[in-house]
Design a protein around this motif. Structure first.
Motif, PDB file in Angstrom:
ATOM      1  N   MET A   1      58.150  39.698  15.993  1.00  0.00           N
ATOM      2  CA  MET A   1      56.779  39.348  14.999  1.00  0.00           C
ATOM      3  C   MET A   1      57.485  38.473  13.953  1.00  0.00           C
ATOM      4  N   ASN A   2      56.706  37.384  13.498  1.00  0.00           N
ATOM      5  CA  ASN A   2      57.219  36.531  12.536  1.00  0.00           C
ATOM      6  C   ASN A   2      57.343  37.440  11.270  1.00  0.00           C
ATOM      7  N   PRO A   3      58.581  37.270  10.365  1.00  0.00           N
ATOM      8  CA  PRO A   3      58.620  38.251   9.220  1.00  0.00           C
ATOM      9  C   PRO A   3      57.250  37.864   8.173  1.00  0.00           C
ATOM     10  N   ASN A   4      57.123  36.585   8.149  1.00  0.00           N
ATOM     11  CA  ASN A   4      55.981  36.080   7.222  1.00  0.00           C
ATOM     12  C   ASN A   4      54.620  36.645   7.271  1.00  0.00           C
ATOM     13  N   HIS A   5      54.529  36.985   8.968  1.00  0.00           N
ATOM     14  CA  HIS A   5      53.135  37.519   9.311  1.00  0.00           C
ATOM     15  C   HIS A   5      53.345  38.745   8.992  1.00  0.00           C
ATOM     16  N   MET A   6      54.459  39.636   9.133  1.00  0.00           N
ATOM     17  CA  MET A   6      54.399  40.875   8.778  1.00  0.00           C
ATOM     18  C   MET A   6      54.126  41.079   7.296  1.00  0.00           C
ATOM     19  N   ASP A   7      54.835  40.027   6.454  1.00  0.00           N
ATOM     20  CA  ASP A   7      54.569  40.237   4.925  1.00  0.00           C
ATOM     21  C   ASP A   7      52.960  40.045   4.686  1.00  0.00           C
ATOM     22  N   ALA A   8      52.144  39.275   5.177  1.00  0.00           N
ATOM     23  CA  ALA A   8      50.921  38.886   5.215  1.00  0.00           C
ATOM     24  C   ALA A   8      50.091  40.137   5.541  1.00  0.00           C
ATOM     25  N   VAL A   9      50.371  40.737   6.719  1.00  0.00           N
ATOM     26  CA  VAL A   9      49.844  41.796   7.101  1.00  0.00           C
ATOM     27  C   VAL A   9      49.991  43.205   6.269  1.00  0.00           C
ATOM     28  N   PHE A  10      51.142  43.309   5.669  1.00  0.00           N
ATOM     29  CA  PHE A  10      51.307  44.158   4.676  1.00  0.00           C
ATOM     30  C   PHE A  10      50.312  44.168   3.507  1.00  0.00           C
ATOM     31  N   VAL A  11      50.274  42.777   2.788  1.00  0.00           N
ATOM     32  CA  VAL A  11      49.501  42.351   1.714  1.00  0.00           C
ATOM     33  C   VAL A  11      48.312  42.616   2.096  1.00  0.00           C
ATOM     34  N   LEU A  12      47.532  42.206   3.011  1.00  0.00           N
ATOM     35  CA  LEU A  12      46.261  42.483   3.435  1.00  0.00           C
ATOM     36  C   LEU A  12      45.837  43.942   3.586  1.00  0.00           C
ATOM     37  N   MET A  13      46.801  44.667   4.232  1.00  0.00           N
ATOM     38  CA  MET A  13      46.562  46.185   4.272  1.00  0.00           C
ATOM     39  C   MET A  13      46.463  46.888   3.034  1.00  0.00           C
ATOM     40  N   THR A  14      47.347  46.549   2.127  1.00  0.00           N
ATOM     41  CA  THR A  14      47.564  47.121   0.812  1.00  0.00           C
ATOM     42  C   THR A  14      46.256  46.751   0.010  1.00  0.00           C
ATOM     43  N   ALA A  15      45.689  45.450  -0.088  1.00  0.00           N
ATOM     44  CA  ALA A  15      44.754  45.054  -0.819  1.00  0.00           C
ATOM     45  C   ALA A  15      43.499  45.988  -0.281  1.00  0.00           C
ATOM     46  N   LYS A  16      43.565  46.007   0.903  1.00  0.00           N
ATOM     47  CA  LYS A  16      42.277  46.825   1.590  1.00  0.00           C
ATOM     48  C   LYS A  16      42.155  48.202   1.363  1.00  0.00           C
ATOM     49  N   TRP A  17      43.208  48.610   1.261  1.00  0.00           N
ATOM     50  CA  TRP A  17      43.338  50.184   0.786  1.00  0.00           C
ATOM     51  C   TRP A  17      43.125  50.290  -0.793  1.00  0.00           C
ATOM     52  N   ILE A  18      43.586  49.252  -1.518  1.00  0.00           N
ATOM     53  CA  ILE A  18      43.084  49.439  -3.052  1.00  0.00           C
ATOM     54  C   ILE A  18      41.672  49.300  -3.076  1.00  0.00           C
ATOM     55  N   VAL A  19      41.117  48.255  -2.672  1.00  0.00           N
ATOM     56  CA  VAL A  19      39.789  48.047  -2.649  1.00  0.00           C
ATOM     57  C   VAL A  19      38.882  49.197  -2.151  1.00  0.00           C
ATOM     58  N   ALA A  20      39.061  49.707  -0.946  1.00  0.00           N
ATOM     59  CA  ALA A  20      38.555  50.798  -0.601  1.00  0.00           C
ATOM     60  C   ALA A  20      38.444  51.920  -1.325  1.00  0.00           C
ATOM     61  N   GLU A  21      39.741  52.271  -2.176  1.00  0.00           N
ATOM     62  CA  GLU A  21      39.930  53.439  -3.248  1.00  0.00           C
ATOM     63  C   GLU A  21      38.937  53.030  -4.232  1.00  0.00           C
ATOM     64  N   LEU A  22      38.875  51.782  -4.869  1.00  0.00           N
ATOM     65  CA  LEU A  22      37.926  51.666  -5.775  1.00  0.00           C
ATOM     66  C   LEU A  22      36.487  51.754  -5.316  1.00  0.00           C
ATOM     67  N   ILE A  23      36.164  51.382  -4.255  1.00  0.00           N
ATOM     68  CA  ILE A  23      34.670  51.701  -3.773  1.00  0.00           C
ATOM     69  C   ILE A  23      34.352  53.000  -3.649  1.00  0.00           C
ATOM     70  N   ARG A  24      35.562  53.768  -3.104  1.00  0.00           N
ATOM     71  CA  ARG A  24      35.130  55.276  -3.032  1.00  0.00           C
ATOM     72  C   ARG A  24      35.172  55.954  -4.215  1.00  0.00           C
ATOM     73  N   LEU A  25      35.931  55.580  -5.336  1.00  0.00           N
ATOM     74  CA  LEU A  25      35.879  56.371  -6.745  1.00  0.00           C
ATOM     75  C   LEU A  25      34.566  55.792  -7.426  1.00  0.00           C
ATOM     76  N   PHE A  26      34.415  54.340  -7.452  1.00  0.00           N
ATOM     77  CA  PHE A  26      33.078  54.104  -8.333  1.00  0.00           C
ATOM     78  C   PHE A  26      31.769  54.445  -7.543  1.00  0.00           C
ATOM     79  N   HIS A  27      31.793  54.501  -6.150  1.00  0.00           N
ATOM     80  CA  HIS A  27      30.453  54.612  -5.758  1.00  0.00           C
ATOM     81  C   HIS A  27      30.353  55.961  -5.004  1.00  0.00           C
TER      82      HIS A  27
END
Length: 138
Positions: A1-27
């Motif tokens: 797998m391309n290292p840049n793709h792995m970085d992008a996947v990591f950023v996406l997954m981290t952002a999803k986790w943060i937003v999910a936590e915010l939704i979970r807490l605030f709602h």
């Protein structure tokens, strides 16, 4: 797998986790509901998927029907009906598509295939398969 793709996947997954936590807490919802809300918001624009006339097409040649199915599910948040998937990949007989693609994918835990509703949803295992095995660029 391309290292840049792995970085992008990591950023996406981290952002999803943060937003999910915010939704979970605030709602005040459970983790699964928050994660589903985030998945519905995430638009995965893939260079190998072309949308035309309300249909999606996989532009990368040489993929199996299973791989095309997984890519289409990956690019579409939520579930898709088996009839729409069969149409999008150009499969001529729904019964053959169901038997040869959907049921084996369900058994391998790549998708959840609900026979009663005909809805197919990509699993985390299926997401990982797409990210690790299918080139998502032309």
């Amino acid at each position: 797998m391309n290292p840049n793709h792995m970085d992008a996947v990591f950023v996406l997954m981290t952002a999803k986790w943060i937003v999910a936590e915010l939704i979970r807490l605030f709602h005040g919802v459970d983790t699964a509901t928050a994660a589903a809300a985030v998945d519905a918001l995430v638009d995965r624009t893939l260079p190998i998927v072309w949308e035309v006339g309300g249909k999606k097409r996989v532009l990368l040649s040489g993929l199996t029907a299973l791989e095309k199915t997984l890519v289409l599910l990956y690019s579409t948040p939520g579930g898709i009906s088996e009839s729409v998937l069969a149409d999008w990949i150009g499969h001529w007989r729904a019964s053959v598509y169901r038997r040869d693609v959907l049921v084996p994918a369900h058994r391998r835990a790549l998708v959840d295939y609900d026979r009663s509703t005909g809805v197919v949803v990509l699993s985390p295992t299926g997401e990982r398969y797409v990210e690790e095995n299918i080139p998502l660029e032309i």
